[in-house]
Write an enzyme that holds these catalytic residues in place. Structure first.
Site, mmCIF file in Angstrom:
data_model
loop_
_atom_site.group_PDB
_atom_site.id
_atom_site.type_symbol
_atom_site.label_atom_id
_atom_site.label_comp_id
_atom_site.label_asym_id
_atom_site.label_seq_id
_atom_site.Cartn_x
_atom_site.Cartn_y
_atom_site.Cartn_z
ATOM 1 N N GLY A 147 29.132 41.851 80.187
ATOM 2 C CA GLY A 147 28.015 41.862 79.259
ATOM 3 C C GLY A 147 28.504 41.973 77.827
ATOM 4 N N CYS A 148 27.617 41.690 76.882
ATOM 5 C CA CYS A 148 27.999 41.700 75.468
ATOM 6 C C CYS A 148 28.320 43.110 74.971
ATOM 7 C CB CYS A 148 26.906 41.058 74.629
ATOM 8 S SG CYS A 148 25.235 41.692 74.939
ATOM 9 N N TYR A 149 27.433 44.072 75.251
ATOM 10 C CA TYR A 149 27.718 45.450 74.850
ATOM 11 C C TYR A 149 28.971 45.991 75.542
ATOM 12 C CZ TYR A 149 23.132 46.006 72.548
ATOM 13 O OH TYR A 149 22.044 45.902 71.717
ATOM 14 N N SER A 152 32.142 44.785 73.778
ATOM 15 C CA SER A 152 32.410 45.425 72.483
ATOM 16 C C SER A 152 32.875 46.868 72.652
ATOM 17 C CB SER A 152 31.156 45.373 71.594
ATOM 18 O OG SER A 152 30.173 46.299 72.016
#
Length: 341
Positions: A147-149, A152
């Site tokens: 996932g994107c979160y 990061s």
């Protein structure tokens, strides 16, 4: 011979982002595009900027088998898995941009996404974060794109977790994301008048990415890690900035040295010098991640900041990076572009 690529869910934001990058990939030929909403229409007629005159179709497993070497599934959670199962015995590689292949423990998926994944253990999938699992990705056929979160946050914390330098097993995360992270939802909360000029928290503590983050942190750290997560929606199209607070006894110089060494050979991860803080504009439209850090010596708290483009390194760009690994290409193939300002 070019790699024959199919994209399932080609008209969503991540599907379009895959298309944008893959059409310029020197080793790729796009051979199959699916869209339930626009089945029977040409991609070029719907999105002229795509410049690809391929007829969109509903998902057809036989057509996929006949025309693809690798398939990207850019579909809502719960849909991809059935397709993966139907293609399990084929000589085909699958990269899922949804949540269906991300978890080692399928009970976490069942709890947070409300669906049981039958025969999950038969799918030899790998979590597709190249900077941590490169060798495993290379040997797999099924990739659960992070996932994107989580991307990061995990890239920003992995050096400390890997070296067992976290104190107290707790990490606090404040993330801010552009609206494209929500996909093409037709909801009032994502309309222009609600978003413009406003900053809004959502899914505080119980965001669906929390179990994914914690499972991976436990795998890296070899012990339980508790993540307190507060995501926010900001009035921009794309980009994520995560500010992360954790306890460590490393000094500021040791912290910088650790991260510089850990990511020394990584093309897409950039560790910034002390007192330089990243902007989401730096990663806009690219697969690059920028990480900075500051140590509060009073409290033994490290403040880590990471930025990336949620549609690229947080989704489609990372998926292409994984594809490059699967086919023994340079990881930056087709991913060398940047956009600024």
């Amino acid at each position: 011979m070019k790699i024959r690529v199919g994209i399932l869910g080609a008209t969503g934001y991540t599907g379009l982002e895959l298309l944008r990058m893959l059409k310029n990939h020197p080793q790729v030929k796009i051979t199959y595009l699916s869209s339930n909403n626009f089945s029977g229409q040409s991609m070029k007629d719907i999105y002229p900027f795509a410049e690809i005159d391929i007829l969109l179709s509903k998902i057809d497993v036989k057509e996929i088998k006949a025309n693809c070497d690798v398939v990207f599934t850019a579909l809502p959670a719960g849909i991809s898995y059935d397709i993966v199962k139907s293609l399990r015995d084929e000589n085909l590689k699958i990269i899922d941009l949804g949540a269906d292949l991300r978890f080692d423990d399928p009970s976490l998926y069942e709890k947070w996404y409300g669906r049981t994944l039958q025969d999950y253990g038969l799918i030899k999938r790998v979590y597709g974060l190249p900077e941590l699992y490169r060798s495993e990705i290379k040997e797999s056929r099924f990739i659960g794109n992070p996932g994107c979160y989580p991307t990061s946050i995990l890239l920003a914390t992995a050096p400390i977790l890997k070296r067992k330098l976290l104190v107290n097993g707790e990490i606090i995360v404040d993330s801010k994301s552009g609206v494209s992270g929500a996909g093409k939802k037709e909801e009032l909360a994502y309309s222009f008048c609600e978003i413009d000029g406003s900053l809004k928290p959502y899914s505080v503590i119980n965001h669906k990415h929390v179990p994914e983050i914690q499972e991976q942190m436990k795998k890296i750290y070899h012990s339980e890690v508790t993540v307190i997560f507060a995501p926010h929606l900001v009035p921009m199209v794309r980009g994520i900035l995560s500010t992360i607070y954790l306890k460590t006894r490393l000094s500021a110089d040791e912290l910088y040295g650790l991260y510089s060494e850990f990511y020394r050979d990584e093309y897409f991860v950039h560790v910034l010098k002390p007192a330089i803080y990243p902007s989401t504009k730096w990663s806009y439209g690219s697969n690059h991640v920028f990480i900075s850090m500051k140590k509060d010596e009073r409290t033994d708290t490290a403040v880590l900041i990471s930025v990336l483009d949620n549609l690229v390194k947080g989704a489609s760009g990372q998926a292409i990076q994984n594809m490059n690994i699967l086919f023994s290409l340079r990881e930056d193939t087709g991913l060398t572009f940047t956009v600024y300002p």
